[in-house]
Design a protein around this motif. Structure first.
Motif, PDB file in Angstrom:
ATOM      1  N   ASN A   1      -9.503  -8.094   2.654  1.00 13.51           N
ATOM      2  CA  ASN A   1      -8.782  -6.827   2.851  1.00 13.51           C
ATOM      3  C   ASN A   1      -8.793  -6.384   4.303  1.00 13.51           C
ATOM      4  O   ASN A   1      -8.097  -5.439   4.666  1.00 13.51           O
ATOM      5  CB  ASN A   1      -9.421  -5.715   2.003  1.00 13.51           C
ATOM      6  CG  ASN A   1      -8.968  -5.772   0.561  1.00 13.51           C
ATOM      7  OD1 ASN A   1      -7.923  -6.326   0.258  1.00 13.51           O
ATOM      8  ND2 ASN A   1      -9.769  -5.209  -0.327  1.00 13.51           N
TER       9      ASN A   1
ATOM     10  N   HIS B   1     -11.443  -7.882  -3.005  1.00 11.49           N
ATOM     11  CA  HIS B   1     -11.421  -7.295  -4.360  1.00 11.49           C
ATOM     12  C   HIS B   1     -11.597  -8.385  -5.414  1.00 11.49           C
ATOM     13  O   HIS B   1     -11.114  -9.505  -5.230  1.00 11.49           O
ATOM     14  CB  HIS B   1     -10.097  -6.560  -4.589  1.00 11.49           C
ATOM     15  CG  HIS B   1     -10.113  -5.735  -5.835  1.00 11.49           C
ATOM     16  ND1 HIS B   1      -9.844  -6.267  -7.071  1.00 11.49           N
ATOM     17  CD2 HIS B   1     -10.416  -4.426  -6.035  1.00 11.49           C
ATOM     18  CE1 HIS B   1      -9.966  -5.319  -7.990  1.00 11.49           C
ATOM     19  NE2 HIS B   1     -10.312  -4.188  -7.379  1.00 11.49           N
TER      20      HIS B   1
ATOM     21  N   SER C   1     -19.536   1.085   2.025  1.00  9.42           N
ATOM     22  CA  SER C   1     -18.078   1.250   2.052  1.00  9.42           C
ATOM     23  C   SER C   1     -17.663   2.625   2.571  1.00  9.42           C
ATOM     24  O   SER C   1     -16.604   2.774   3.178  1.00  9.42           O
ATOM     25  CB  SER C   1     -17.500   1.022   0.659  1.00  9.42           C
ATOM     26  OG  SER C   1     -17.788  -0.298   0.261  1.00  9.42           O
TER      27      SER C   1
ATOM     28  N   GLU D   1      -9.428  -0.283   2.030  1.00  8.58           N
ATOM     29  CA  GLU D   1     -10.021  -0.454   0.704  1.00  8.58           C
ATOM     30  C   GLU D   1     -11.541  -0.469   0.837  1.00  8.58           C
ATOM     31  O   GLU D   1     -12.069  -0.874   1.866  1.00  8.58           O
ATOM     32  CB  GLU D   1      -9.586  -1.791   0.091  1.00  8.58           C
ATOM     33  CG  GLU D   1      -8.254  -1.766  -0.632  1.00  8.58           C
ATOM     34  CD  GLU D   1      -7.080  -2.222   0.230  1.00  8.58           C
ATOM     35  OE1 GLU D   1      -5.952  -2.162  -0.228  1.00  8.58           O
ATOM     36  OE2 GLU D   1      -7.314  -2.615   1.391  1.00  8.58           O
TER      37      GLU D   1
ATOM     38  N   SER E   1     -16.635  -7.104  -7.071  1.00  8.68           N
ATOM     39  CA  SER E   1     -15.926  -7.302  -5.804  1.00  8.68           C
ATOM     40  C   SER E   1     -16.956  -7.520  -4.705  1.00  8.68           C
ATOM     41  O   SER E   1     -18.125  -7.142  -4.861  1.00  8.68           O
ATOM     42  CB  SER E   1     -15.119  -6.051  -5.456  1.00  8.68           C
ATOM     43  OG  SER E   1     -14.119  -5.833  -6.416  1.00  8.68           O
TER      44      SER E   1
ATOM     45  N   GLU F   1     -13.535  -2.452  -0.698  1.00  5.75           N
ATOM     46  CA  GLU F   1     -14.054  -3.823  -0.828  1.00  5.75           C
ATOM     47  C   GLU F   1     -13.585  -4.665   0.349  1.00  5.75           C
ATOM     48  O   GLU F   1     -12.502  -4.473   0.858  1.00  5.75           O
ATOM     49  CB  GLU F   1     -13.539  -4.507  -2.105  1.00  5.75           C
ATOM     50  CG  GLU F   1     -13.590  -3.700  -3.379  1.00  5.75           C
ATOM     51  CD  GLU F   1     -12.386  -2.796  -3.566  1.00  5.75           C
ATOM     52  OE1 GLU F   1     -11.352  -2.977  -2.881  1.00  5.75           O
ATOM     53  OE2 GLU F   1     -12.489  -1.866  -4.400  1.00  5.75           O
TER      54      GLU F   1
ATOM     55  N   SER G   1      -9.584   3.716   6.646  1.00  5.41           N
ATOM     56  CA  SER G   1     -10.149   2.898   5.588  1.00  5.41           C
ATOM     57  C   SER G   1      -9.018   2.426   4.695  1.00  5.41           C
ATOM     58  O   SER G   1      -8.230   3.218   4.198  1.00  5.41           O
ATOM     59  CB  SER G   1     -11.145   3.753   4.794  1.00  5.41           C
ATOM     60  OG  SER G   1     -11.349   3.201   3.525  1.00  5.41           O
TER      61      SER G   1
ATOM     62  N   SER H   1       0.832  -1.202   0.000  1.00  3.38           N
ATOM     63  CA  SER H   1       0.000   0.000   0.000  1.00  3.38           C
ATOM     64  C   SER H   1       0.870   1.256   0.000  1.00  3.38           C
ATOM     65  O   SER H   1       0.498   2.259  -0.608  1.00  3.38           O
ATOM     66  CB  SER H   1      -1.066  -0.018   1.091  1.00  3.38           C
ATOM     67  OG  SER H   1      -0.483   0.062   2.319  1.00  3.38           O
TER      68      SER H   1
ATOM     69  N   ARG I   1       1.948   1.660  -3.650  1.00  8.97           N
ATOM     70  CA  ARG I   1       0.817   2.127  -4.476  1.00  8.97           C
ATOM     71  C   ARG I   1       0.555   3.596  -4.260  1.00  8.97           C
ATOM     72  O   ARG I   1       0.282   4.344  -5.197  1.00  8.97           O
ATOM     73  CB  ARG I   1      -0.445   1.343  -4.111  1.00  8.97           C
ATOM     74  CG  ARG I   1      -0.435  -0.023  -4.714  1.00  8.97           C
ATOM     75  CD  ARG I   1      -1.791  -0.646  -4.539  1.00  8.97           C
ATOM     76  NE  ARG I   1      -1.850  -1.894  -5.252  1.00  8.97           N
ATOM     77  CZ  ARG I   1      -2.851  -2.742  -5.178  1.00  8.97           C
ATOM     78  NH1 ARG I   1      -3.893  -2.467  -4.419  1.00  8.97           N
ATOM     79  NH2 ARG I   1      -2.836  -3.846  -5.859  1.00  8.97           N
TER      80      ARG I   1
END
Ligand SMILES: Nc1ncnc2c1ncn2[C@@H]1O[C@H](COP(=O)(O)OP(=O)(O)O)[C@@H](O)[C@H]1O
Ligand SMILES: N[C@@H](CCC(=O)OP(=O)(O)O)C(=O)O
Length: 372
Positions: free
Chosen positions: A334, A365, A348, A360, A299, A362, A358, A123, A126
């Motif tokens: 997740n 996923h 979500s 993700e 998802s 989902e 938070s 993460s 990313r």
């Protein structure tokens, strides 16, 4: 024209010690500047980039005035920690000339085999990539021994390619690519343009180890290509001194050795998931969620989950069953079981206020989900 290369959206570029140092006399800043220019052009063309840079030991040796790579582990580690400073300074200042920032990440193989650390590294990377920053990764040489001894940043680059789900791993080295024999010993050796990464014939040609500064040779590069292929990435082993090498690869020119995975990216990932047999918990879905997964290939969102059973951590495999108790899918969660308990049945958008953070939107996923 190599369409798999021209179309690749996320590249991991690995630059070895043999290239980064001008004949053992410290970092080759001019060469670094030329690669940076090309990486910035790739960035501008929308390619997401992660750089894996060796050269810490070599740069440290030069700062200390050592001409011979030490064999004692503590001296190698000391040289690496001294050289790492110069290495990241050089990358940062070179990218800064083009208005780009870099970020230093030091990793070990162990970090990437521990699920929690793996997810954290993923993460962070990313986020950096989304911020338009170029992560510059090297082995955390202070805490490892085998990798520094074998000079195995090729493997690290492949693990990073798996981690960020890159579609292309470019290994820049001091030869034009992989030859059908070690070109140092065989002047007749021919360049291999293309092969399947899993072709067993390649083992024989990649036999030799590396040069005076780099250590891995072609063997570790081949192994890296095979590892990268597991997540569906293509690998190119190519000469870093070839003029405008990255620009020309992007334009589809047939340079270096292209090693292809046997399967596409998502198929490779799903195959990997299917082989992951150990499950840690169960999510009971409502009928709407079952339909979304089965028919719309969506998802799994927390809102469609009725109960959570078992004890699982973030990143572990869970079974998804319908209201009738029959298995619908399995996938990587997740959130942990404890976190999942709190967010199920909610939208979500509510995750952040319920958990205080938070990760993700989902719960699982769709790329990490296989329908049964
Ligand atoms: N089949 C082969 N084709 C090309 N190079 C080979 C081959 N077998 C061994 N090598 C050697 O591998 C070296 C590159 O590896 P290495 O020194 O570890 O570089 P790097 O620092 O870029 O990782 C080349 O200089 C070459 O002599
Ligand atoms: N991590 C160390 C050693 C890695 C290394 O030599 O790798 P490579 O040159 O890519 O074969 C360094 O930065 O010097």
């Amino acid at each position: 024209m190599r369409s798999k290369v021209t179309g690749a959206q996320r590249w991991v570029v690995k630059i070895g010690s043999a290239l980064l140092t001008a004949d053992g006399k410290g970092l080759d800043r001019a060469a670094m500047g030329v690669w940076v220019e090309q990486m910035v052009a790739l960035h501008n063309a929308g390619v997401e980039l992660v750089l894996v840079s060796s050269g810490a030991v070599a740069a440290g040796m030069s700062r200390l005035g050592w001409s011979k790579r030490p064999s004692a582990m503590n001296e190698l580690q000391a040289a690496a920690s001294i050289g790492q400073m110069g290495l990241v300074q050089a990358w940062e200042s070179s990218f800064a000339e083009h208005g780009r920032h870099t970020a230093q990440i030091l990793l070990t193989h162990d970090d990437l085999s521990d699920r929690k650390r793996y997810l954290n590294a993923r993460s962070t990377l990313r986020t950096l990539v989304e911020l338009g920053v170029v992560p510059v990764i090297n082995e955390n040489d202070t805490v490892v021994t085998d990798e520094i001894r074998f000079g195995d940043n090729d493997t690290l680059a492949a693990l990073v390619a798996n981690l960020v789900e890159a579609d292309l791993l470019v290994i820049l080295t001091d030869r034009d690519g992989m030859f059908d024999a070690d070109p140092r010993h065989n002047p007749e050796a021919q360049l291999i343009y293309e092969a399947r990464a899993d072709d067993p014939a390649l083992d024989a040609v990649a036999g030799g180890t590396g040069g005076a500064l780099g250590r891995g040779g072609m063997q570790t590069k081949l192994r890296a290509a095979r590892l990268a292929a597991r997540s569906g990435a293509h690998t190119i082993i190519v000469g870093g001194r070839i003029e405008r090498v990255l620009d020309r690869l992007k334009a589809g020119e047939r340079l270096g050795t292209l090693l292809s995975p046997e399967r596409g990216m998502l198929a490779a990932r799903k195959q990997w998931l299917a082989g992951h047999l150990q499950t840690r918990g169960t999510l009971v879905l409502d009928a709407g969620a079952v339909q979304a997964l089965r028919q719309a290939n969506k998802s799994l969102l927390p809102v469609g989950v009725k109960t959570v059973q078992g004890s699982f951590r973030r990143g572990e495999m869970v079974v998804c069953v319908g209201p009738d108790g029959l298995e619908v899918a399995r996938g990587l969660a997740n959130y942990s079981a404890l976190e999942a308990q709190k967010i199920i049945g909610q939208s979500s958008e509510a995750i952040e206020s319920v958990l205080g953070y938070s990760a993700e939107p989902e719960l699982v996923h769709r790329d990490n989900l296989i329908l049964v």
